[in-house]
Design an enzyme around this catalytic site. Structure first.
Site, PDB file in Angstrom:
ATOM      1  N   GLU A  28      14.298 -11.381 -31.523  1.00  0.00           N
ATOM      2  CA  GLU A  28      13.003 -12.421 -31.372  1.00  0.00           C
ATOM      3  C   GLU A  28      12.381 -12.195 -33.250  1.00  0.00           C
ATOM      4  O   GLU A  28      12.445 -11.038 -33.623  1.00  0.00           O
ATOM      5  CB  GLU A  28      12.427 -11.324 -30.757  1.00  0.00           C
ATOM      6  CG  GLU A  28      11.105 -12.020 -30.498  1.00  0.00           C
ATOM      7  CD  GLU A  28      10.196 -11.333 -29.344  1.00  0.00           C
ATOM      8  OE1 GLU A  28      10.311 -10.418 -28.743  1.00  0.00           O
ATOM      9  OE2 GLU A  28       9.114 -12.514 -28.267  1.00  0.00           O
ATOM     10  N   CYS A  73       5.210 -14.959 -27.812  1.00  0.00           N
ATOM     11  CA  CYS A  73       6.798 -14.509 -26.738  1.00  0.00           C
ATOM     12  C   CYS A  73       7.445 -16.174 -26.837  1.00  0.00           C
ATOM     13  O   CYS A  73       8.230 -16.302 -26.168  1.00  0.00           O
ATOM     14  CB  CYS A  73       6.032 -14.046 -25.490  1.00  0.00           C
ATOM     15  SG  CYS A  73       5.849 -12.602 -25.300  1.00  0.00           S
ATOM     16  N   LYS A  89      -5.470  -1.821 -20.375  1.00  0.00           N
ATOM     17  CA  LYS A  89      -5.370  -1.123 -21.817  1.00  0.00           C
ATOM     18  C   LYS A  89      -4.557  -1.947 -22.823  1.00  0.00           C
ATOM     19  O   LYS A  89      -4.038  -2.392 -22.659  1.00  0.00           O
ATOM     20  CB  LYS A  89      -4.429   0.004 -21.085  1.00  0.00           C
ATOM     21  CG  LYS A  89      -3.904   0.625 -22.899  1.00  0.00           C
ATOM     22  CD  LYS A  89      -4.754   1.395 -23.574  1.00  0.00           C
ATOM     23  CE  LYS A  89      -3.746   1.679 -25.099  1.00  0.00           C
ATOM     24  NZ  LYS A  89      -3.510   0.368 -25.749  1.00  0.00           N
TER      25      LYS A  89
HETATM   26  C1  SIN Z   1       0.788 -17.956 -24.121  1.00  0.00           C
HETATM   27  O1  SIN Z   1       0.460 -17.543 -22.735  1.00  0.00           O
HETATM   28  O2  SIN Z   1       0.861 -19.263 -24.137  1.00  0.00           O
HETATM   29  C2  SIN Z   1       1.648 -16.882 -24.650  1.00  0.00           C
HETATM   30  C3  SIN Z   1       1.908 -15.600 -24.499  1.00  0.00           C
HETATM   31  C4  SIN Z   1       2.919 -14.976 -24.325  1.00  0.00           C
HETATM   32  O3  SIN Z   1       3.253 -15.022 -26.355  1.00  0.00           O
HETATM   33  O4  SIN Z   1       3.385 -13.894 -24.328  1.00  0.00           O
END
Ligand code: SIN
Length: 482
Positions: A385, A283, A173
């Site tokens: 964040e 992230c 998904k």
């Molecule tokens: C990454 O795999 O380097 C980044 C992935 C993410 O932002 O979750």
């Protein structure tokens, strides 16, 4: 303009309701695609298909599964340019970054095509002479993979390649903002020879309805999710009802520590690489920069110089390194973080502005790469964040203070440090409460290493030999010789 249905049991079909939704280019506001909008009944069809296909796929030899994955890898690489254009068009990241992501995504498929053949069992010395103890590792079953918009290809393959290698069947998904890359990837897996029902794709604008249906179904044995910590917690609660396996790759709030012995320009290069990748919508990207007080000014200047030289615009245009933010909500959050910091006394060294303009369908949103100095702990940029191209720089006096500040968060995904002192690097890396630590390295993500977080950044690991464990059950067989 691309149009796709749902991919269920080896067939592309419209949603049962006939509904569709549009996909936009965040750099122009143009409609670039239209995909099926699934509802509960469609999800159940996909679960039926994945459940039916599971015994056959699990029974294939590891070599057979490996060969299909290897063909998928070759096809991804052969279609890299096309996939990258699709990604830039729906997600916004610059084309060079999109190409990098497709290769990164393909690397997971290659890695797990190899790892499929290394799912070894064990024998354990028994307590009685007539007994034997065997340990088997078997696929968990049907896997639901819920993936985000910021990495439209790599977050899919990082989940489904190990699942498929282990012998699981999958339902993907993708995020509603970026379904086109996922659809094209699934076509590639189909072309590579995946049997019907092994890979299924459900696109939809009602994420909660789709997730709830998968979560409530006891035939789905595993949920793997990348996204926000808040949604991850909800999934975890709901997965409890059917005691599903769960892997969560959630939010981060990465600190980057720059020590006084660092090569300032090299440190600024790595901070910029980590911070401004995907316009800060990552992230693992640096969210807080802590610099030794003796080098704060020259470091901030070096970082600001790099930031100011970055071209902002449509990722398909030559030379663009900062694409658009995904939507208005994202832009408003970044703007709020900068406004809050400035109101509380931060100095804008470069950037600081949202560059919004009218697109063909609503507004499109860009944000200047920004460096903030004189940042204090009460500012939003230091405890939430940002998910945008903003680098807040704060100072520290000694190593102990740097580590304390870095660890002072509920998150624990990635952390970075820059120093020439090997002993300090090891000591600090060991003290950081993070799943990933980059020493003099702002871009540590690779297919063969375990990716995942401590604390509220998640559960489980993706990538490398650890990643396949998440899709395997351990079965103990006790054998008595008669
Ligand atoms: C990454 O795999 O380097 C980044 C992935 C993410 O932002 O979750």
């Amino acid at each position: 303009m691309r149009r796709y249905g749902l991919y269920v049991d080896g067939q592309w079909t419209p949603a049962g309701s006939g509904k569709t939704f549009e996909v936009y280019n965040p750099a122009t506001g143009d409609v670039v695609g239209e995909v099926a909008d699934a509802s509960k009944e469609d999800v159940l069809r996909a679960v039926d298909a994945a459940h039916r296909a599971f015994p056959g796929w699990a029974a294939k030899t590891a070599k057979e599964r490996s060969e299909i994955l290897r063909r998928a890898y070759d096809l991804m690489v052969a279609n890299l340019d096309e996939l990258a254009v699709i990604m830039t068009t729906e997600q916004g990241k610059p084309l060079a970054e999109a190409k990098g992501e497709i290769q990164y995504a393909a690397d997971f498929v290659l890695w797990y095509s190899e790892e499929a053949k290394r799912v070894y069992g064990e024998t354990i010395p028994a307590s009685f002479p007539h007994k034997r103890i065997l340990v088997l590792r078997q696929p968990v079953g049907v896997v639901a993979a819920i993936t985000p918009w910021n990495f439209p290809a790599a977050m899919i393959t990082r989940k489904i390649a190990p699942a498929l290698a282990a012998g699981c069947t999958v339902i993907v998904k993708p995020a509603k903002q970026t379904p086109l890359t996922a659809c094209r990837l699934v076509e590639i897996f189909e072309e590579a020879g995946m049997p019907p029902g092994v890979v299924n794709l459900i696109t939809g604008s009602r994420a909660a309805e789709i997730a709830d249906t998968m979560l409530a179904d006891e035939r789905v044995r595993k949920i793997t999710f990348t996204g926000s910590t808040e949604v991850g917690k909800q999934l975890m609660r709901k997965a409890a009802d059917t005691v599903k396996h769960i892997s969560l790759e959630l939010g981060g709030h990465a600190p980057f520590l720059v020590f006084e012995d660092a090569d300032i320009d090299a440190a600024a290069r790595e901070v910029a690489a980590s911070k401004f990748r995907n316009a800060g919508q990552t992230c693992v990207c640096t969210n807080r920069v802590y610099v030794h007080e003796s080098i704060a000014e020259p470091f901030a200047e070096a970082l600001a110089k790099r930031a100011a030289s970055m071209k902002v615009g449509n990722g398909l245009e030559e030379g663009v390194v900062i694409g658009p933010l995904i939507d208005r909500q994202a832009a408003e959050k970044v703007e709020e973080h900068v406004r809050d910091a400035v109101q509380k006394g931060a100095r804008v060294v470069t950037g600081g502005h949202r560059l919004s303009r009218a697109g063909t369908k609503g507004e499109v949103h860009f944000f200047e790469p920004t460096v903030l100095l004189d940042v204090s702990d009460d500012m939003l940029v230091l405890y939430e964040e940002t998910f945008g191209p903003v680098a807040p720089v704060q100072t520290f006096r000694d190593d102990e203070e740097a580590v304390r500040k870095a660890n002072d968060t509920r998150y624990g995904l990635a952390a970075y440090l820059f120093t020439r002192d090997l002993s300090r690097a090891v000591r600090v890396a060991e003290s950081l409460e993070y799943g990933i630590v980059g020493i003099n390295d702002g871009l540590p993500s690779v297919a063969q290493a375990p990716f995942g977080g401590f604390k509220e950044s998640g559960l489980g690991r993706e990538g490398g030999r650890h990643g396949i464990e998440e899709f395997l059950e351990i079965k103990y067989v006790s054998l008595a010789l008669v």
